[in-house]
Design an enzyme around this catalytic site. Sequence first.
Site, PDB file in Angstrom:
ATOM      1  CE  LYS A  26      46.993  67.969  -3.791  1.00 21.81           C
ATOM      2  NZ  LYS A  26      46.474  66.867  -2.727  1.00 21.81           N
TER       3      LYS A  26
ATOM      4  CE  LYS B 257      39.556  68.628  -7.827  1.00 19.64           C
ATOM      5  NZ  LYS B 257      40.165  67.554  -7.222  1.00 19.64           N
TER       6      LYS B 257
ATOM      7  CE  LYS C 218      38.882  66.594   0.451  1.00 16.70           C
ATOM      8  NZ  LYS C 218      39.896  66.170  -0.057  1.00 16.70           N
TER       9      LYS C 218
HETATM   10  P1  TYM Z   1      40.039  63.486  -2.524  1.00 16.03           P
HETATM   11  O1  TYM Z   1      40.171  63.564  -1.012  1.00 16.03           O
HETATM   12  O2  TYM Z   1      40.498  64.695  -3.090  1.00 16.03           O
HETATM   13  O3  TYM Z   1      38.829  63.329  -2.867  1.00 16.03           O
HETATM   14  C1  TYM Z   1      37.790  62.265  -2.233  1.00 16.03           C
HETATM   15  C2  TYM Z   1      36.863  61.759  -3.520  1.00 16.03           C
HETATM   16  O4  TYM Z   1      35.818  62.891  -3.780  1.00 16.03           O
HETATM   17  C3  TYM Z   1      35.988  63.008  -5.167  1.00 16.03           C
HETATM   18  N1  TYM Z   1      35.879  64.196  -5.575  1.00 16.03           N
HETATM   19  C4  TYM Z   1      35.042  65.039  -6.266  1.00 16.03           C
HETATM   20  N2  TYM Z   1      33.936  63.976  -7.397  1.00 16.03           N
HETATM   21  C5  TYM Z   1      33.248  64.901  -7.859  1.00 16.03           C
HETATM   22  N3  TYM Z   1      33.348  66.300  -8.130  1.00 16.03           N
HETATM   23  C6  TYM Z   1      34.362  66.775  -7.358  1.00 16.03           C
HETATM   24  N4  TYM Z   1      34.552  68.251  -7.520  1.00 16.03           N
HETATM   25  C7  TYM Z   1      35.296  66.131  -6.664  1.00 16.03           C
HETATM   26  N5  TYM Z   1      36.278  66.381  -5.854  1.00 16.03           N
HETATM   27  C8  TYM Z   1      36.587  65.308  -5.187  1.00 16.03           C
HETATM   28  C9  TYM Z   1      37.483  62.201  -5.421  1.00 16.03           C
HETATM   29  O5  TYM Z   1      37.550  61.939  -6.911  1.00 16.03           O
HETATM   30  C10 TYM Z   1      37.472  61.322  -4.592  1.00 16.03           C
HETATM   31  O6  TYM Z   1      36.781  59.989  -4.976  1.00 16.03           O
HETATM   32  N6  TYM Z   1      43.721  60.490  -3.689  1.00 16.03           N
HETATM   33  C11 TYM Z   1      42.549  60.512  -3.465  1.00 16.03           C
HETATM   34  C12 TYM Z   1      42.135  59.791  -2.109  1.00 16.03           C
HETATM   35  C13 TYM Z   1      42.650  58.402  -2.179  1.00 16.03           C
HETATM   36  C14 TYM Z   1      42.130  57.276  -2.720  1.00 16.03           C
HETATM   37  C15 TYM Z   1      42.831  55.946  -2.329  1.00 16.03           C
HETATM   38  C16 TYM Z   1      40.828  57.287  -3.417  1.00 16.03           C
HETATM   39  C17 TYM Z   1      43.760  58.003  -1.484  1.00 16.03           C
HETATM   40  N7  TYM Z   1      43.945  56.643  -1.672  1.00 16.03           N
HETATM   41  C18 TYM Z   1      42.463  54.721  -2.763  1.00 16.03           C
HETATM   42  C19 TYM Z   1      40.469  56.033  -3.722  1.00 16.03           C
HETATM   43  C20 TYM Z   1      41.285  54.951  -3.535  1.00 16.03           C
HETATM   44  C21 TYM Z   1      42.118  61.795  -3.131  1.00 16.03           C
HETATM   45  O7  TYM Z   1      43.074  62.944  -3.065  1.00 16.03           O
HETATM   46  O8  TYM Z   1      40.763  61.988  -2.909  1.00 16.03           O
END
Ligand code: TYM
Length: 335
Positions: A116, A198, A201
């Site tokens: 990032k 990967k 979004k």
């Molecule tokens: P974020 O918002 O980027 O993604 C949300 C969830 O989706 C999963 N994910 C994927 N899984 C499979 N293939 C992909 N291409 C893919 N892209 C995203 C991510 O692994 C995630 O589970 N830091 C985290 C958000 C967060 C969080 C937490 C998660 C903040 N606090 C506490 C768990 C527990 C994040 O940016 O996810």
Amino acid sequence: MSAEQKKIIFSGIQPTGVITIGNYIGAIKNWTKLQDDYNCLFCAVDMHSITVRQDPALLRKRARDLLTMYIAAGLDPEKNIMYYQSHVSGHAELAWILNCFTYMGELNRMTQFKEKSAKHGSNINAGLFTYPVLMAADILLYQTDLVPVGHDQKQHLELAREIATRFNNVYGDVFTVPEPYIAKVGAKIMSLQEPTKKMSKSDENPNGYISLMDEPNVIIKKIKRAVTDSDREVTYSESKPGVKNLIDIYSCVTSESIESSIDRFVGKGYGELKQVVGEAIVEELKPVQERFKDLQKNKDYIDSIIKKNGETANYLATKTLRKAQKKVGFPVRIR
Ligand code: TYM
């Protein structure tokens, strides 16, 4: 099993960009399978989103849409606690304490921070750097046992475990040390255009991802355009990431085992593979999209869920927060 005996799950998604089928497969769909056996909290982690500049009105809309999508995708708001991170001030308060138990060197090693900060070079803010500490606070605040996430969050989870253990070593058993829950298939759905990366979004090319709100014809078109390779026949291997990705997506959206999904397609042509996968995604998302549109119209219902669940989360969070505050030596509140 009674609610008291059940283990605790916490997970969250950032309300940034469009929610993709990667988020759906790696996170939301797994959550729906776990909701009966665990006490679950599913958060729209809007505080994490502002580590990158956001349009305020859009962030607000996306956070609401995200919670609405959780319900549309099958998460029961009576059973699960679904809420906005920013409505529970304990997240920020515990994050401060945990910041004092996290080393710069640990944060420097975080892959997501490196990525990032490379992407947003003009805004490498302290929030971006301490993001994993806030994430640890999210999890530890609820005495979470299990955190269902995609593969990309594994490193953050390991740090959360490290921080919890470090704190417990000083003060006794304050936090449950959480375990990651990462599915064998679908934990890393790849970009349709660059299948070695990967699906994200924040991808600038919409052909790289499928949004949960894409229309059927758009989904079919994007899958048809998905990058494969110059071969013609389907095989399932790491050396064919584009083809493997489509089979993984198929297996996850249909809940057909990966072995049987591979058998279904091996030896077939790419045209047929793409047709069947595209239709399977459309079929999976259609009812979700319809429910989402209906729910969006039901403003009072969504408002009531946000209010009630936010209060419950706040109550639970405060219990752990007070414990941690007392342990580090903050004066106890006089009632
Ligand atoms: P974020 O918002 O980027 O993604 C949300 C969830 O989706 C999963 N994910 C994927 N899984 C499979 N293939 C992909 N291409 C893919 N892209 C995203 C991510 O692994 C995630 O589970 N830091 C985290 C958000 C967060 C969080 C937490 C998660 C903040 N606090 C506490 C768990 C527990 C994040 O940016 O996810």
